[in-house]
Motif scaffolding. Structure first.
Motif, PDB file in Angstrom:
ATOM      1  N   TYR A  51      18.436  -0.820 -13.691  1.00  0.00           N
ATOM      2  CA  TYR A  51      18.892  -1.859 -14.628  1.00  0.00           C
ATOM      3  C   TYR A  51      19.227  -1.233 -15.982  1.00  0.00           C
ATOM      4  O   TYR A  51      20.234  -1.568 -16.594  1.00  0.00           O
ATOM      5  CB  TYR A  51      17.810  -2.920 -14.837  1.00  0.00           C
ATOM      6  N   ASP A  57      20.546  -2.788 -19.259  1.00  0.00           N
ATOM      7  CA  ASP A  57      19.539  -3.836 -19.430  1.00  0.00           C
ATOM      8  C   ASP A  57      18.229  -3.139 -19.787  1.00  0.00           C
ATOM      9  O   ASP A  57      17.601  -2.517 -18.924  1.00  0.00           O
ATOM     10  CB  ASP A  57      19.366  -4.647 -18.141  1.00  0.00           C
ATOM     11  N   GLN A  62      16.446  -9.096 -20.439  1.00  0.00           N
ATOM     12  CA  GLN A  62      17.559  -8.659 -19.592  1.00  0.00           C
ATOM     13  C   GLN A  62      17.074  -8.274 -18.194  1.00  0.00           C
ATOM     14  O   GLN A  62      17.695  -8.627 -17.191  1.00  0.00           O
ATOM     15  CB  GLN A  62      18.279  -7.477 -20.241  1.00  0.00           C
ATOM     16  N   ALA A  65      15.792 -11.421 -16.238  1.00  0.00           N
ATOM     17  CA  ALA A  65      16.916 -12.307 -15.903  1.00  0.00           C
ATOM     18  C   ALA A  65      17.671 -11.785 -14.683  1.00  0.00           C
ATOM     19  O   ALA A  65      18.168 -12.559 -13.864  1.00  0.00           O
ATOM     20  CB  ALA A  65      17.856 -12.443 -17.100  1.00  0.00           C
ATOM     21  N   ARG A  66      17.730 -10.465 -14.529  1.00  0.00           N
ATOM     22  CA  ARG A  66      18.387  -9.867 -13.365  1.00  0.00           C
ATOM     23  C   ARG A  66      17.428  -9.883 -12.163  1.00  0.00           C
ATOM     24  O   ARG A  66      17.833 -10.124 -11.032  1.00  0.00           O
ATOM     25  CB  ARG A  66      18.826  -8.431 -13.697  1.00  0.00           C
ATOM     26  N   TRP A  67      16.146  -9.569 -12.394  1.00  0.00           N
ATOM     27  CA  TRP A  67      15.143  -9.502 -11.327  1.00  0.00           C
ATOM     28  C   TRP A  67      14.890 -10.879 -10.712  1.00  0.00           C
ATOM     29  O   TRP A  67      14.759 -11.010  -9.498  1.00  0.00           O
ATOM     30  CB  TRP A  67      13.828  -8.949 -11.897  1.00  0.00           C
ATOM     31  N   PRO A  69      16.581 -14.292 -11.141  1.00  0.00           N
ATOM     32  CA  PRO A  69      17.630 -15.154 -11.692  1.00  0.00           C
ATOM     33  C   PRO A  69      17.273 -16.643 -11.597  1.00  0.00           C
ATOM     34  O   PRO A  69      16.513 -17.051 -10.722  1.00  0.00           O
ATOM     35  CB  PRO A  69      18.855 -14.817 -10.829  1.00  0.00           C
ATOM     36  N   PRO A  70      17.847 -17.431 -12.515  1.00  0.00           N
ATOM     37  CA  PRO A  70      17.504 -18.856 -12.587  1.00  0.00           C
ATOM     38  C   PRO A  70      17.821 -19.653 -11.325  1.00  0.00           C
ATOM     39  O   PRO A  70      17.219 -20.707 -11.115  1.00  0.00           O
ATOM     40  CB  PRO A  70      18.344 -19.380 -13.758  1.00  0.00           C
ATOM     41  N   ASN A  71      18.723 -19.175 -10.485  1.00  0.00           N
ATOM     42  CA  ASN A  71      19.013 -19.922  -9.261  1.00  0.00           C
ATOM     43  C   ASN A  71      17.847 -19.875  -8.268  1.00  0.00           C
ATOM     44  O   ASN A  71      17.800 -20.660  -7.337  1.00  0.00           O
ATOM     45  CB  ASN A  71      20.303 -19.424  -8.600  1.00  0.00           C
ATOM     46  N   THR A  75      13.110 -18.582 -14.717  1.00  0.00           N
ATOM     47  CA  THR A  75      13.307 -17.297 -15.387  1.00  0.00           C
ATOM     48  C   THR A  75      12.678 -17.288 -16.777  1.00  0.00           C
ATOM     49  O   THR A  75      12.047 -16.298 -17.170  1.00  0.00           O
ATOM     50  CB  THR A  75      14.809 -16.958 -15.451  1.00  0.00           C
TER      51      THR A  75
END
Length: 131
Positions: A51, A57, A62, A65-67, A69-71, A75
């Motif tokens: 990252y 990141d 950062q 958020a990548r590790w 994700p909100p979906n 997060t």
């Protein structure tokens, strides 16, 4: 026991890359299974370094958020928890080569992913040494 702990994959890393230390036979359709926890923790460390090195990141905000994700995750809650455990703000730059910092970060992620963090500092150090 949580799925991540059973799989020796405390970061709940999904199948995609051919990691060192994978079990020969993978019986979990979604998540990697490692031969020992050190290998799963090593994969976590490698991902976090990627990252920083590939995507620049370098803050907890950062990285998480990548590790996570909100979906798939809360997060913001994840970021708040990890920041509290690491003892830095969400915008603080993380040194991915610093063992003490990465130990705190990895332990916080393991706790969030599994509802427990059963690994000793020595085990996380062994994983760091496998990099």
């Amino acid at each position: 026991m949580s799925r991540g702990i059973r799989n020796h994959n405390p970061g709940n890393i999904r199948h995609r890359d051919k990691w060192q230390g994978l079990r020969e036979r993978q019986t979990d359709e979604d998540f990697c299974q490692f031969i020992a926890p050190e290998w799963g923790i090593r994969a976590m460390l490698k991902i976090l370094r990627t990252y920083e090195r590939k995507y620049s990141d370098n803050t907890i905000r950062q990285m998480i958020a990548r590790w996570a994700p909100p979906n798939e995750n809360d997060t913001e809650g994840y970021i708040t928890y990890v920041c509290g455990k690491v003892g830095v703000s969400s915008s603080a730059v993380i040194d991915v080569d610093n063992l003490a910092t990465m130990r705190k970060l990895v332990k916080a992620i393991i706790q969030m992913e599994n509802g427990q963090q059963p690994y000793s500092d020595d085990m996380i150090t062994r994983a760091f040494d496998l990099l």
